[in-house]
Design a protein around this motif. Sequence first.
Motif, PDB file in Angstrom:
ATOM      1  N   GLY A   9     -12.250  -5.287  38.376  1.00 49.32           N
ATOM      2  CA  GLY A   9     -13.196  -4.546  39.192  1.00 49.32           C
ATOM      3  C   GLY A   9     -12.971  -4.843  40.655  1.00 49.32           C
ATOM      4  N   ILE A  10     -13.434  -3.953  41.522  1.00 46.80           N
ATOM      5  CA  ILE A  10     -13.284  -4.176  42.959  1.00 46.80           C
ATOM      6  C   ILE A  10     -14.511  -3.668  43.692  1.00 46.80           C
ATOM      7  CG2 ILE A  10     -12.043  -1.994  43.375  1.00 46.80           C
ATOM      8  CD1 ILE A  10     -10.333  -3.705  45.443  1.00 46.80           C
ATOM      9  N   VAL A  11     -14.903  -4.395  44.742  1.00 48.43           N
ATOM     10  CA  VAL A  11     -15.998  -3.998  45.628  1.00 48.43           C
ATOM     11  C   VAL A  11     -15.474  -4.068  47.051  1.00 48.43           C
ATOM     12  CG1 VAL A  11     -18.325  -4.504  46.448  1.00 48.43           C
ATOM     13  CG2 VAL A  11     -17.743  -4.895  44.034  1.00 48.43           C
ATOM     14  N   MET A  18     -28.337  -4.841  33.904  1.00 48.91           N
ATOM     15  CA  MET A  18     -27.562  -5.127  35.107  1.00 48.91           C
ATOM     16  C   MET A  18     -28.364  -4.818  36.366  1.00 48.91           C
ATOM     17  SD  MET A  18     -24.992  -6.330  36.612  1.00 48.91           S
ATOM     18  CE  MET A  18     -24.165  -6.785  35.079  1.00 48.91           C
ATOM     19  N   LEU A  19     -29.097  -3.713  36.365  1.00 50.29           N
ATOM     20  CA  LEU A  19     -29.935  -3.383  37.523  1.00 50.29           C
ATOM     21  C   LEU A  19     -30.997  -4.456  37.741  1.00 50.29           C
ATOM     22  CD1 LEU A  19     -30.399   0.489  37.164  1.00 50.29           C
ATOM     23  CD2 LEU A  19     -28.914  -0.747  38.753  1.00 50.29           C
ATOM     24  N   GLN A  51     -22.017  -1.805  39.541  1.00 47.45           N
ATOM     25  CA  GLN A  51     -21.005  -0.930  38.937  1.00 47.45           C
ATOM     26  C   GLN A  51     -19.827  -1.734  38.399  1.00 47.45           C
ATOM     27  OE1 GLN A  51     -20.423   1.566  42.473  1.00 47.45           O
ATOM     28  NE2 GLN A  51     -20.842   3.359  41.205  1.00 47.45           N
ATOM     29  N   SER A  52     -19.423  -2.765  39.149  1.00 50.56           N
ATOM     30  CA  SER A  52     -18.279  -3.578  38.725  1.00 50.56           C
ATOM     31  C   SER A  52     -18.648  -4.528  37.593  1.00 50.56           C
ATOM     32  CB  SER A  52     -17.727  -4.374  39.915  1.00 50.56           C
ATOM     33  OG  SER A  52     -17.084  -3.525  40.830  1.00 50.56           O
ATOM     34  N   ARG A 110     -12.402  -8.982  33.661  1.00 51.00           N
ATOM     35  CA  ARG A 110     -11.873 -10.346  33.612  1.00 51.00           C
ATOM     36  C   ARG A 110     -11.643 -10.875  35.030  1.00 51.00           C
ATOM     37  NH1 ARG A 110      -6.848 -10.071  29.564  1.00 51.00           N
ATOM     38  NH2 ARG A 110      -7.209 -12.323  29.341  1.00 51.00           N
ATOM     39  N   VAL A 111     -11.324  -9.953  35.947  1.00 54.74           N
ATOM     40  CA  VAL A 111     -11.056 -10.326  37.340  1.00 54.74           C
ATOM     41  C   VAL A 111     -11.849  -9.392  38.244  1.00 54.74           C
ATOM     42  CG1 VAL A 111      -9.285 -10.626  39.116  1.00 54.74           C
ATOM     43  CG2 VAL A 111      -8.708 -11.044  36.710  1.00 54.74           C
ATOM     44  N   LEU A 112     -12.580  -9.964  39.212  1.00 54.84           N
ATOM     45  CA  LEU A 112     -13.324  -9.162  40.190  1.00 54.84           C
ATOM     46  C   LEU A 112     -12.751  -9.426  41.569  1.00 54.84           C
ATOM     47  CD1 LEU A 112     -15.672  -7.232  40.815  1.00 54.84           C
ATOM     48  CD2 LEU A 112     -17.115  -9.254  41.158  1.00 54.84           C
ATOM     49  N   LEU A 113     -12.433  -8.341  42.282  1.00 53.23           N
ATOM     50  CA  LEU A 113     -11.834  -8.414  43.607  1.00 53.23           C
ATOM     51  C   LEU A 113     -12.846  -7.921  44.634  1.00 53.23           C
ATOM     52  CD1 LEU A 113      -8.480  -6.767  42.494  1.00 53.23           C
ATOM     53  CD2 LEU A 113      -8.989  -9.210  42.601  1.00 53.23           C
TER      54      LEU A 113
END
Length: 261
Positions: A76-78, A124-125, A153-154, A160-163
Amino acid sequence: MGFITVKNLWKEYGQQVVLENLNLEVERGEFCTLVGASGCGKSTFLKMLLGQDQPSRGDLKLVGQPFPAEPDRNRGIVFQRYSVFPHLTVRQNVLMGLELEQKPFLGKLFGAQRRQALQQVDEMLEAVGLAHAGDKWPHELSGGMQQRLAIAQSFVMKPRVLLLDEPFGALDPGIRADMHELILNLWKETGTTIFMVTHDLNEGFYLGTRLLVFDKIRHDPQQPEAFGATITYDLPIGQTDRRLYDSIESSVSRTARALSA
């Protein structure tokens, strides 16, 4: 074997060397903050982790296997700018990823699948403090709330990996402090491996478990594109004294001046 392994990695665009000889091993669940002057390849490194870009040379592996060549649900990415869909409500924004994952052609869930997905969305919210805003449109939210939505959202996809690419850079200091607490809580609860780019050295030291400093150790004023950045410091956070902090700050500032000259 590390969860993520980087070995002798280079990234070049034609004659321009952006990154050179990166070596890194990251275990599952680490929170790495990336700092350095603008133009030192931090965001380029994130793009390679995401699958938007590929190394020119060297190895980039996930659990011993080459990173997937395309972005997928495991990463995921933010971004700094809020990457939300303006035509969808808050709840629909978070639901969309789950729908596309399970029904990529229809893009819609029905019956028990939809109820189960909506339960995940609502949980999640609640976790990001947006339970009260599920029916609002993104333009009705403040900047901090929009960034909470992007994080939801992510995280709802359980990557497994969040950017995180400077995700809090556009927020006021008070809101940033709230977002720091949010991201740390979610990281501790989920065990997600996180890489976060920031230009704020204090933020880099405060968050996570490990600080990676990207810097250019070789400069040629006649050929500024001939050399790339590498990782000059790889520090466990909490074991760094003020003198080393000052040294890193000085190094980053010196490289920023050289790049802007």
